[in-house]
Each structure stands twice: as C-alpha cells, then as structure tokens.
Design a protein around this motif. Sequence first.
Motif, PDB file in Angstrom:
ATOM      1  N   LEU A  51       0.927  -1.172  -0.019  1.00 16.32           N
ATOM      2  CA  LEU A  51      -0.024   0.014  -0.162  1.00 16.32           C
ATOM      3  C   LEU A  51       0.966   1.291   0.077  1.00 16.32           C
ATOM      4  O   LEU A  51       1.815   1.387   0.983  1.00 16.32           O
ATOM      5  CB  LEU A  51      -0.943  -0.032   1.120  1.00 16.32           C
TER       6      LEU A  51
ATOM      7  N   GLY B 145      -1.861  -1.303  -3.853  1.00 14.21           N
ATOM      8  CA  GLY B 145      -2.808  -0.373  -3.795  1.00 14.21           C
ATOM      9  C   GLY B 145      -2.414   1.147  -3.495  1.00 14.21           C
ATOM     10  O   GLY B 145      -1.271   1.108  -2.970  1.00 14.21           O
TER      11      GLY B 145
ATOM     12  N   SER C  42      -3.393   4.689  -1.992  1.00 13.70           N
ATOM     13  CA  SER C  42      -4.318   5.473  -0.958  1.00 13.70           C
ATOM     14  C   SER C  42      -4.652   6.615  -1.219  1.00 13.70           C
ATOM     15  O   SER C  42      -5.596   7.209  -0.764  1.00 13.70           O
ATOM     16  CB  SER C  42      -3.893   4.961   0.292  1.00 13.70           C
TER      17      SER C  42
ATOM     18  N   TYR D 197      -8.551  -0.736   0.432  1.00 18.14           N
ATOM     19  CA  TYR D 197      -7.584  -1.598  -0.146  1.00 18.14           C
ATOM     20  C   TYR D 197      -7.239  -2.573   0.899  1.00 18.14           C
ATOM     21  O   TYR D 197      -6.807  -3.955   0.432  1.00 18.14           O
ATOM     22  CB  TYR D 197      -6.409  -0.757  -0.319  1.00 18.14           C
TER      23      TYR D 197
END
Length: 328
Positions: free
Chosen positions: A65, A95, A97, A107
């Motif tokens: 992420l 992912g 954000s 996510y």
Amino acid sequence: MATIRDVAKEAGVSVATVSRVLNDNGYVGADTRKRVMETIKHLNYSPNEVARSLYKRESRLIGLLLPDITNPFFPQLARGVEDEVNRSGFRLLLGNSDEDATKELDYIQTFVQNQVVGIISATNNTDSDNYKELDLPVVFLDRTPKNYPSVFADGRDGGRIAAKALVERGATKITLIKGPAHVQPAQDRFQGALSELSQAAVDFSVLSTTSYAFEDAKKWAEELFAKYPDTDGVISSNDIVAIAILHEALRLGRNIPEDVQIIGFDDIPQSSLSYPSLSTIRQPAYEMGQEAAKLLIRMIKKEQEIEQTIQLPVTLVERNTTRKVDEK
C-alpha cells in the motif's frame, strides 16, 4: 486468454489432472505431467493466483500500500519490494491510497479478501485500527510506527547533512522547507536540519508546507521567494519541491548555484535530469523496498529473532545546484 479447461482439452486430460500438476498435489505420471506442462507453455496459460491459493489453502500474495503513486519516490520503493517478493516466490498486489483513510481501508479489505499473507504499508496512518485488527504480519516502509516492524532511512541525519553542506558552501540566508506535519519522515528531516542550523552562524527562515503534491510544489516555490527574496540557500522537503524552487529561481533571474543553492531530498530519477541537475540527499529507495520485503517474508515464515526496525543510511549527492565546498 487460455483457461484451465483449454489446457485439459488440448492435453487430453481432466481438469483435475491439470490442477494436480499446477499445485504439485497428488500423483501424475511423468509423461502426463510433461504433456500438461508443454501445453501450458504452448497456450501461455497463467493460473489464477487467488484460485490456487484457495485450493491449496496457502496464499503466495503480498499486499503493498502506497500513499501516492504519482510521486516518483514511491515507484522506486515498489520496485524494490516487487523484485524481492518475486525472488522469494510470492506475488504482489498494489494499492494507492492517495492519503485517503477510506480508500486505504478499502484496499486493506481487498487485500484480505484476496488472501494476502502479509502487508507492506508506506501510508501515514500507522496508528490506525485498520492494522490493529489484522491477523497477519505488517511491515511499515518509509514510516516509523511504535508497534510494528519498519524499514526507513535516517531522515534526521539527512537533514543535518543538507544543512551542513549549505553552511560549508557559503550560504548565509537559508530557507528550510518544513514538510507536511502528518508525514513523520518529513518532520525527521526538518528536525535534523533545524538542529544543525541552530548551531551555525547563519540566518535562516522556515517555510511550512502541507503536501508533496506536484500541483502544490509551484505554489510553495512562489511563496518562498515572495516571503524570503534574499534567500541564498534552500533545504527542500523533497526533490519535487526542490525542482519547483529551482524553476522559480531561474524564472526570477537568479543564477544557480551562484545566487541560490538548493538541496533536495530523495534522489528521484528526475533530480539528475533537471537543469541544472539537483544536488540532493539520497534515500536508498530500492534497497528500502527490498529490506521491507525480506523482513515481511521472514515474519510470514515465522523465523526467530526478527528485527523490529531497519534503518538505512542516507548520503549527499552533489550535482550542480550547490557550489563546490571551497567556493564562496
């Protein structure tokens, strides 16, 4: 795109046989296994990793992420993670954000639904309940939470190095860019530079900023020279902002580095391509990604004596926005 049924049909076997070959589960004769593998190669068949994970009850997926994929620093981190993950036989789900807490949670939930066995997070919500409720290992990257393993660069030392470099190169009216308050690495850089400048015989000012975004960098650059027109040295919060300041200085007719010296932070690829090329503090982004992946995989394998923090050193990269140390 070929399916498992296409492979079974062309190889003249059942779908179950193809599945046993793919998962190395159950007996398959050597000739049959060879025929199935040749068919897989011929059809360029790529098995669904999630389906395989569910079938074997053993996932090989890791979630990564990032806060802002448009910032060139984070793809460097991601590449280090991906290369190390792949070397270890895992695959990566990515992912972005956008520093949005709701998107970050979405996510995380997607990662969990796809059976990831661990998460590497470079987002700023290190104290979020989103992570506390996870029943899987988490490593933070370029962030320094209290309760999770993390991999990061020595931002404080980077700030000190940048400040010392400008002082040694004759800057006497320095502007220190303070990065976003919610980003801990930005505050580490700021505190490091502040401690060095406070002990030096120079005048310095602080310009606070609230983001690293491309669209805001130009605004910070314009504000800097409007507020502090006599600035002869700038310690930037990152390379994106530093390059915007470089452009603004040139637009105003300032000579670089004779009138204004600039030091960035990160050493993104664009810093060497700017004109003049940007002097900066290099974070070993690719290596940071590698170390985060290694650390997470050790946690997944439940190895003993796992490090809780891995701090990597930073270095000054001298290019053309700073003078040589003996020039005044």
